[in-house]
Motif scaffolding. Structure first.
Motif, PDB file in Angstrom:
ATOM      1  N   ALA A   1       0.947  -1.419   0.231  1.00  0.00           N
ATOM      2  CA  ALA A   1       0.083  -0.436  -0.014  1.00  0.00           C
ATOM      3  C   ALA A   1       0.897   1.018   0.077  1.00  0.00           C
ATOM      4  O   ALA A   1       0.652   1.939  -0.634  1.00  0.00           O
ATOM      5  CB  ALA A   1      -0.786  -0.004   1.288  1.00  0.00           C
ATOM      6  N   ILE A   2       2.400   0.852   0.666  1.00  0.00           N
ATOM      7  CA  ILE A   2       2.886   2.717   0.508  1.00  0.00           C
ATOM      8  C   ILE A   2       3.510   3.104  -0.792  1.00  0.00           C
ATOM      9  O   ILE A   2       3.071   4.247  -0.615  1.00  0.00           O
ATOM     10  CB  ILE A   2       4.032   1.565   1.478  1.00  0.00           C
ATOM     11  N   PRO A   3       3.584   2.237  -2.132  1.00  0.00           N
ATOM     12  CA  PRO A   3       3.352   3.473  -2.769  1.00  0.00           C
ATOM     13  C   PRO A   3       2.487   4.344  -3.027  1.00  0.00           C
ATOM     14  O   PRO A   3       2.187   5.398  -3.781  1.00  0.00           O
ATOM     15  CB  PRO A   3       3.965   2.321  -4.036  1.00  0.00           C
ATOM     16  N   GLY A   4       1.445   3.534  -3.571  1.00  0.00           N
ATOM     17  CA  GLY A   4       0.219   4.548  -3.689  1.00  0.00           C
ATOM     18  C   GLY A   4      -0.050   5.340  -2.576  1.00  0.00           C
ATOM     19  O   GLY A   4      -0.656   6.561  -2.771  1.00  0.00           O
ATOM     20  N   VAL A   5      -0.153   5.222  -1.369  1.00  0.00           N
ATOM     21  CA  VAL A   5      -0.118   6.146   0.279  1.00  0.00           C
ATOM     22  C   VAL A   5       0.991   7.210   0.131  1.00  0.00           C
ATOM     23  O   VAL A   5       0.396   8.687  -0.204  1.00  0.00           O
ATOM     24  CB  VAL A   5      -0.098   6.155   0.981  1.00  0.00           C
TER      25      VAL A   5
ATOM     26  N   LEU B   1      -6.815   8.019   2.877  1.00  0.00           N
ATOM     27  CA  LEU B   1      -5.152   7.143   3.591  1.00  0.00           C
ATOM     28  C   LEU B   1      -4.047   8.124   2.787  1.00  0.00           C
ATOM     29  O   LEU B   1      -3.174   8.862   3.658  1.00  0.00           O
ATOM     30  CB  LEU B   1      -4.780   5.883   3.469  1.00  0.00           C
ATOM     31  N   PRO B   2      -4.250   8.282   1.070  1.00  0.00           N
ATOM     32  CA  PRO B   2      -2.969   8.831   1.289  1.00  0.00           C
ATOM     33  C   PRO B   2      -3.327  10.552   0.804  1.00  0.00           C
ATOM     34  O   PRO B   2      -2.393  11.524   1.146  1.00  0.00           O
ATOM     35  CB  PRO B   2      -3.235   8.515  -0.787  1.00  0.00           C
ATOM     36  N   GLY B   3      -5.273  10.476   1.408  1.00  0.00           N
ATOM     37  CA  GLY B   3      -5.796  12.702   1.611  1.00  0.00           C
ATOM     38  C   GLY B   3      -5.043  12.581   2.687  1.00  0.00           C
ATOM     39  O   GLY B   3      -4.149  13.366   2.790  1.00  0.00           O
ATOM     40  N   ILE B   4      -4.324  12.014   3.950  1.00  0.00           N
ATOM     41  CA  ILE B   4      -4.007  12.514   5.117  1.00  0.00           C
ATOM     42  C   ILE B   4      -3.288  12.494   5.184  1.00  0.00           C
ATOM     43  O   ILE B   4      -2.207  13.586   5.983  1.00  0.00           O
ATOM     44  CB  ILE B   4      -5.076  11.189   6.154  1.00  0.00           C
ATOM     45  N   PHE B   5      -2.053  11.508   4.409  1.00  0.00           N
ATOM     46  CA  PHE B   5      -0.752  11.878   4.855  1.00  0.00           C
ATOM     47  C   PHE B   5      -0.471  12.583   4.213  1.00  0.00           C
ATOM     48  O   PHE B   5       0.835  13.704   4.568  1.00  0.00           O
ATOM     49  CB  PHE B   5      -0.370  10.497   3.946  1.00  0.00           C
ATOM     50  N   LEU B   6      -0.723  13.568   2.667  1.00  0.00           N
ATOM     51  CA  LEU B   6      -0.688  14.644   2.322  1.00  0.00           C
ATOM     52  C   LEU B   6      -0.988  15.763   2.647  1.00  0.00           C
ATOM     53  O   LEU B   6       0.370  16.523   2.481  1.00  0.00           O
ATOM     54  CB  LEU B   6      -1.340  14.745   0.513  1.00  0.00           C
TER      55      LEU B   6
END
Lengths: 261, 254, 323
Positions: B26-30, B118-123
Motif C-alpha cells: 500500500a505504501i507506494p499508493g499512499v 489514507l493518501p489524503g490524510i498523509f498528504l
C-alpha cells in the motif's frame, strides 16, 4: 567461430529475444510513452505561459523546452521496465536456463541492455515525431537530432543497468515496480522539466548534482539552441558516468547472485 | 437489507486487512500523491508568480490535485485487486455466495472510498507541516466527501475494466484513466491561464468541477456556486460508471 | 572415467541447515541413474549443484570430466538440463526458443534451423512450433523443455522431475524418449519422486533422504534386500489357519502379519510361478482360496526399511516391518 564472435552472436540473440518480449507485451511498453506523453501535454497546456517568467531561456514554445524532459522520463521508465523484465525472467526460471548455458556471464546483462538501447531509439523517435507534429523544431538540425539520439540511447542503457541491478538484488518484479515513486522523485529534483535557476529550493541545489539534469539539458540544448559543445559534452559525460557506474553495479549484482547461489 | 450491510462490511474489512497485513503493497499508493505534490511544487513553484494565478503559492494550488490523485490511485488499485482475485479464483468463491451482486459491488467500491482517505490524510499532514494553510471544517468535510466520491467513481471504472479483461495486466489502463481524469483539468493553473485546447478539455471534464470543489477552502472561500457542481459531477460519475460496473458484473461468467 | 563423480558433496545454508549433507555417487557413461527421494530430500539441490547453478559448500563433483566448481563453463558445454519448472519464455514461439537455445550453445548459424526442426519433430511439436509457448499445455512445455536440453547433443542430460504433473500419455512419451537417449549412449541423471518411473527407466537408483543417500543399487538388487515377493491369501468360508500354515510351510516363509485384510501372507522366492502350486496344495486340503495377490517389494519398501518412513507421504511412519 572465435570466442569474441560467439559472444557477440549471443548478445545479439538475447537482445533480439528481449525486444520480441517487449513488443509482444504492449501493456508494458505503452506506459513508457503514454505516461510521459500525458505529462508533456499537461505541462505544456497548463504552464505554457511560464516561458515569460524572468530568467526563462529563450524558446519558441514551452513544448520545445519540455520535450527533453518527456524523453528523460520515458527513458527512465524504460530502465524500470528492463528491471521488471529481468525480475520476471528470474521468477519464471528462464534466467537459470541462461546461467546454465555456456555463455559469458556479462552476455546475460549485455543482451538485455542492448535491447534497452534499441528501444530507446524508438522512444526518442516517438517524442521527436510527436514534437514535430505539434510544432516543435530542433534548432540544431540533423546534428542536433543525432546528439539527442546519442545522449538518449547512452542514458537509457545506464537506466536499464540500474533496473537490472535492482532486479538481480531484489529478484522480484513487485519490488522493482515499487521503485517507481523513487524514479519520479529523482526526476523532480532535476532540471528535466524546468530551468535549473527557476526551481524552488532545495531542488535547485540538488539538481546541480543530479546527473539527470545534465542528461536532460544535453538533449534539450540541441532542440532549443543548437549543438553547443559544453552542454552536449556534459550531457554525454553524465550519460556515460551513469552507464559505467550502473553497468558495473549490475555486473557486480550478477556476480553476487551467482556467488550466493 | 441487514444481510447486505453485513456483507458490505465484511468486504470492506477484507480490503482494509490487506493494508494492515501487506503494508508494503500500500505504501507506494499512499506516498505517490505526496511525492507528486512536493515534486511538482518544487519544479513549477515559480508559476504562482504568473499574472492571474489565483493562489499565493503553487503548493497550496496543487494540494487539491494531490488529494484527487490519491482518490484516482485508490480507485485504480481497487480494480487491480479485483483482477487479482479473479485470476486467483477467489472472486468465483464470492459469486457463489447468496448475496446480491450489487451488494458485492458496493462492498468493493465502499472499501475504495475508505482507503482513499489514507493518501489524503498523509498528504494533508505533509502539506500543513510545510506551511499550507488549514482550511475550515466545512471545507474539509466537502474535501472528504468529494475525495471519497471520486474514489468510488474511479473504483467503478476500474472494476468494469477488471471484469472485462480479468487480468492484472489491465492495470496500466486503470491507472492512466485516473491520471488523465485528474490532470486534464485546471490542475496546474487557473482555467484562464491554460492553453486553449486544455481549457476546452477542462471545461467538459467533470473532474474539473470536483477539483474546484476540493480547491475551495485552500484557495479562496467555500461557496455554494463551487460546491453544487462538484457534488453533481461526483454523483453523475458514480451513477454512470457504477451502472457500467453493475452491468459488467451481471454479465460476468455468462 | 565416470560421467558423473560426486564425493562428499555438501550444500549448507546460513544457520547450519544442510540441504545436501555429504553425498557420494558415481554414474557411468551411458547409464540412466534414478535419483529418488521425497519432497525436500535434497534432489533438486543436488541437481542444481551438478549443473553449476548452485555452488557446493563442501565436497567435490565432476560432470563429463570437469569440476563443477572450477570449470563450470566446460561443464555447461557438455550438459543438457530440463529443470523442475519448465523454464520457458511464454512470449516466444517454440521455434524461436529452440533456435535461441541452439545459438546459446554455439551451434553454427547454418545448422541452427535444421537442428531445431529435427528436435521439434522428435518431441512431436512440429504443428505447434509457430505458436507462443504461453498457449502450450503442461505436457507440451515439458516436451519443448526436453528438446531444448537436447539441441546440442549433450553428453550428460539432467532431468529434474520431468513427468511431475503430466498425464499418463505424456509421461509414457517422455519415458520412451529417455529410453531412446540411453540407447544412443547419453548419460541421464533423472530425479523423480515416482517409484514406477525409477523402476522403469533407471539402470541404478540412488535414494536420498534428508540430504544423505540411504540406498544405492539396481532396482532389483535393492528390492531383493528388503525381502521376498509375497502371496496374500484370502480364504472362502471358515478355514483352520494353523493347518493352512502347515500346508504352506514347504513353499516359503509364512509371515507373522497378513496385510490388507488377507488371512495369510506367504513369502515366495519364485514369484508368480508359485501361485498355481500353492493354490493346488490348499485345494487338496479342502481349503478354498477366494483371492490371491502377488505383492512384490517396492522401492518404497527399500526406503521404509532404511528410514522408517514411506516415500509417498513421507511423514507417515512405517506400521509393521516387512518379514
Amino acid at each position: 567461430m572465435t570466442d569474441r564472435g560467439f559472444s557477440l552472436r549471443v548478445v545479439v540473440a538475447l537482445a533480439r529475444r528481449a525486444m520480441l518480449g517487449s513488443l509482444r507485451r504492449p501493456q508494458f511498453l505503452a506506459p513508457l510513452v503514454l505516461f510521459p506523453s500525458m505529462f508533456l501535454a499537461v505541462n505544456t497546456g497548463g504552464l505554457g505561459r511560464t516561458t515569460g517568467l524572468p530568467g526563462f531561456p529563450k524558446v519558441d514554445g514551452f513544448l520545445d523546452f519540455q520535450l527533453a524532459g518527456a524523453m528523460t522520463q520515458s527513458l527512465l521508465l524504460g530502465g524500470v521496465a528492463t528491471g521488471i523484465a529481468t525480475a520476471l525472467e528470474i521468477e519464471g526460471g528462464f534466467f537459470d536456463r541462461l546461467v546454465a548455458s555456456p555463455i559469458s556471464r556479462s552476455a546475460i546483462v549485455l543482451g538485455r541492455l542492448a535491447a534497452t538501447g534499441a528501444t530507446a531509439v524508438l522512444q526518442v523517435t516517438y517524442f521527436l515525431v510527436l514534437g514535430f507534429l505539434f510544432g516543435a523544431t530542433v534548432k540544431g538540425g540533423i546534428p542536433g537530432v543525432l546528439v539527442v539520439y546519442l545522449i538518449g540511447t547512452v542514458a537509457a542503457v545506464g537506466f536499464g543497468a540500474i533496473g537490472q541491478a535492482l532486479a538481480l538484488r531484489a529478484q522480484s518484479a513487485a519490488s522493482v515496480q515499487g521503485i517507481f515513486p523513487l524514479v519520479l522523485v529523482v526526476l523532480f529534483v532535476s532540471s528535466a522539466f524546468f530551468p535549473r535557476d527557476l526551481l524552488s529550493s532545495p531542488s535547485d541545489v540538488i539538481a546541480t548534482y543530479n546527473p539527470l539534469s545534465y542528461i536532460a539539458e544535453g538533449m534539450r540544448t540541441p532542440i532549443i539552441e543548437g549543438v553547443g559543445a559544453t552542454s552536449v559534452l556534459e550531457g554525454l559525460a553524465a550519460a556515460v558516468v551513469v552507464v559505467v557506474a550502473a553497468g558495473g553495479v549490475a555486473l557486480l549484482a550478477l556476480r553476487g547472485r551467482l556467488r550466493e547461489a | 437489507m441487514i444481510q447486505s450491510v453485513t456483507v458490505v462490511r465484511a468486504l470492506v474489512r477484507r480490503a482494509l486487512n490487506e493494508i494492515l497485513r501487506v503494508p508494503g503493497a500500500a505504501i507506494p499508493g499512499v506516498l505517490a500523491p505526496t511525492i507528486f505534490m512536493l515534486g511538482l511544487s518544487s519544479v513549477f513553484g515559480k508559476a504562482s508568480s504568473l499574472p492571474g494565478f489565483t493562489a499565493d503559492d503553487f503548493r497550496t494550488f496543487i494540494v487539491p490535485v494531490g488529494l484527487l490523485q490519491g482518490a484516482g490511485f485508490t480507485g485504480a488499485a481497487t480494480g487491480v485487486n479485483l483482477a487479482r482475485d479473479i485470476e486467483q479464483g477467489w472472486f468465483d468463491r464470492l459469486l457463489l455466495c447468496p448475496a446480491p451482486r450489487v451488494t458485492l459491488l458496493s462492498g468493493v467500491v465502499a472499501s475504495a472510498a475508505l482507503r482513499a482517505l489514507l493518501p489524503g490524510i498523509f498528504l494533508l499532514a505533509v502539506a500543513f507541516s510545510l506551511g499550507v494553510a488549514v482550511p475550515t471544517l466545512v471545507a474539509l468535510v466537502i474535501v472528504t466527501v468529494l475525495v471519497m466520491g471520486l474514489a468510488c467513481a474511479m473504483a467503478c471504472f476500474s472494476v468494469t475494466l477488471a471484469l472485462k479483461f480479468r487480468t492484472q495486466q489491465a492495470a496500466p489502463l486503470m491507472q492512466i484513466a485516473g491520471f488523465i481524469g485528474v490532470l486534464f483539468t485546471a490542475s496546474y493553473a487557473p482555467k484562464p491561464l491554460l492553453a486553449d485546447w486544455l481549457r476546452a478539455v477542462a471545461t467538459v471534464n467533470p473532474v474539473t468541477y470536483i477539483l474546484d470543489g476540493v480547491r475551495q477552502g485552500f484557495v479562496g472561500g467555500v461557496t455554494w456556486a463551487d460546491t453544487w457542481p462538484a457534488l453533481l459531477s461526483t454523483v453523475g460519475l458514480i451513477g454512470v460508471l457504477g451502472t457500467l460496473a453493475a452491468r459488467g458484473l451481471r454479465r460476468y461468467g455468462v | 572415467m565416470a560421467a558423473i563423480e560426486v564425493s562428499g558433496l555438501e550444500r549448507a545454508y546460513k544457520g547450519g541447515l544442510k540441504a545436501v549433507d555429504g553425498i557420494d555417487l558415481e554414474v557411468q557413461a551411458g547409464e540412466v541413474y534414478g535419483f529418488l527421494g521425497p519432497n525436500g530430500a535434497g534432489k533438486t539441490t543436488t541437481v542444481r549443484m551438478l549443473v553449476t547453478l548452485l555452488r557446493p559448500t563442501g565436497g567435490r563433483a565432476t560432470v563429463a570430466g570437469h569440476d563443477v566448481a572450477t570449470e563450470p563453463q566446460h561443464v555447461r558445454r557438455r550438459i543438457g538440463v530440463a529443470l523442475q519448472e519448465a523454464a520457458l519464455d511464454p512470449l516466444m514461439t517454440g521455434r524461436e526458443l529452440m533456435e535461441l537455445q541452439a545459438t546459446l550453445h554455439g551451434i553454427a548459424p547454418r545448422e541452427v534451423s535444421d537442428r531445431a526442426e529435427d528436435l521439434i519433430g522428435r518431441v512431436g511439436l512440429s504443428d505447434a512450433q509457430g505458436r507462443r509457448v504461453g498457449t502450450y499445455s503442461g505436457g507440451m512445455r515439458r516436451r519443448l523443455d526436453l528438446a531444448m536440453a537436447l539441441i546440442h547433443d549433450p553428453e550428460v542430460l539432467f532431468l529434474d522431475e520431468p513427468t511431475t504433473g503430466l498425464d499418463p500419455t505424456s509421461r509414457t512419451t517422455l519415458w520412451n524418449e529417455v529410453r531412446r537417449l540411453k540407447d544412443n549412449g547419453t548419460t541421464v541423471f533423472l530425479t523423480t519422486q515416482y517409484l514406477e518411473e525409477a523402476d522403469q527407466l533407471a539402470d541404478r537408483v540412488g535414494i536420498i533422504s534428508a540430504g544423505k543417500i540411504v540406498a544405492e543399487g539396481t532396482p532389483a538388487a535393492l528390492k531383493a534386500e528388503v525381502g521376498l515377493p509375497h502371496l496374500d491369501l484370502t480364504f472362502d468360508g471358515d478355514v483352520d489357519l494353523a493347518r493352512a500354515r502347515e500346508v504352506l510351510a514347504p513353499f516359503g516363509e509364512v509371515r507373522a502379519d497378513a496385510p490388507g485384510g488377507a488371512d495369510l501372507s506367504l513369502g515366495v522366492r519364485e514369484g508368480s510361478s508359485a501361485i498355481a502350486r500353492v493354490v493346488r496344495a490348499l485345494d487338496d486340503e479342502d481349503m478354498c482360496v477366494g483371492r490371491v495377490e502377488l505383492v512384490e517389494p517396492s522401492l518404497d519398501d527399500v526406503f521404509a526399511a532404511r528410514t522408517g518412513s514411506h516415500l509417498e507421504g513421507a511423514d507417515v511412519p512405517v506400521a509393521t516391518a516387512p518379514a
